[in-house]
Design an enzyme around this catalytic site. Structure first.
Site, short mmCIF file in Angstrom:
data_model
loop_
_atom_site.label_atom_id
_atom_site.label_comp_id
_atom_site.label_asym_id
_atom_site.label_seq_id
_atom_site.Cartn_x
_atom_site.Cartn_y
_atom_site.Cartn_z
N LEU A 81 0.82 -1.22 -0.02
CA LEU A 81 0.02 -0.07 -0.21
C LEU A 81 0.89 1.12 -0.06
CD1 LEU A 81 -2.67 -1.10 2.68
CD2 LEU A 81 -2.91 -1.53 -0.02
N HIS A 115 -4.40 -5.91 -8.16
CA HIS A 115 -5.55 -5.01 -7.70
C HIS A 115 -6.97 -5.81 -7.84
CE1 HIS A 115 -7.09 -1.08 -6.89
NE2 HIS A 115 -7.85 -1.13 -7.83
N GLU A 146 -7.83 -13.78 -7.73
CA GLU A 146 -6.66 -13.40 -7.46
C GLU A 146 -5.56 -14.41 -7.33
OE1 GLU A 146 -5.73 -10.12 -4.91
OE2 GLU A 146 -7.86 -9.43 -5.06
#
Length: 195
Positions: A92, A109, A179
């Site tokens: 982050l 993302h 993901e």
């Protein structure tokens, strides 16, 4: 493994993507080695996962450094281990990509970029925004990292349906499931292009 792809993983939080990559590697589904984990957060769960796996771990807090100084320290580690690819997995922080790492840094993302990307769009913030907008599909994106948030060239995307009774948490769980497949697939795609 013959000539495994050398990875540096950058993380700030839970390390779920790191754990997933380690599982793919241990099962022989990904010819790679994770040679360093770099975190800006000393108490991140991902740091614990890395240490338990015997991975050299570097804690590089962002405080009291310029963006240039801090980015340089991150990529100095990547150079030391001769990383073939740098993987941002729940990282982050904005980072400046040096010339020798152009097209060698990827990020995962939790949305279909360019939608719901940019500063402040991470984790549950993304999934709440998707639901508030009334989207019928969401998903994840693996992209090359440039010097703008969530902006670089898209490498892979996978979609999931948004259900009428979804909560941010239920949508997040389904997006994370894709993901877990998409990130290793993207690494393999890059590896094949390099060989």
């Amino acid at each position: 493994m013959e000539n495994p792809f050398r990875l540096a993983v950058l993380l700030s939080g839970s390390g779920r993507s790191l754990a997933n990559l380690l599982e793919y590697i241990s099962e022989g589904k990904l010819s790679a080695s994770i040679d360093a984990v770099i975190s800006n957060t000393p108490d991140a769960r991902g740091v614990t996962i890395a240490k338990q796996a015997g991975i050299t771990t570097h804690i590089l807090p962002r405080e009291n450094h310029t963006a240039e100084e801090w980015s340089a320290s991150v990529f100095n580690v990547c150079r030391q281990i001769k990383a073939d690819l740098v993987v941002m997995a729940g990282f982050l922080q904005h980072i400046n990509i040096p010339q020798d790492f152009q097209s060698k840094v990827i990020n995962i993302h939790p949305s279909l970029l360019p939608s719901f990307g940019g500063k402040g769009f991470h984790g549950m913030h993304v999934h709440r925004a998707v639901l508030d907008r009334g989207c019928t599909v969401s998903g994840c994106t693996v992209h090359f990292v440039d010097n703008e948030y969530d902006h670089g060239r898209i490498l892979l995307q996978e979609t999931v349906r948004v259900l009428s009774d979804d909560t941010p948490e239920s949508l997040a769980a389904r997006v994370f499931a894709v993901e877990c497949v998409t990130l290793p697939k993207a690494i393999q795609k890059i590896q094949m292009a390099v060989v």
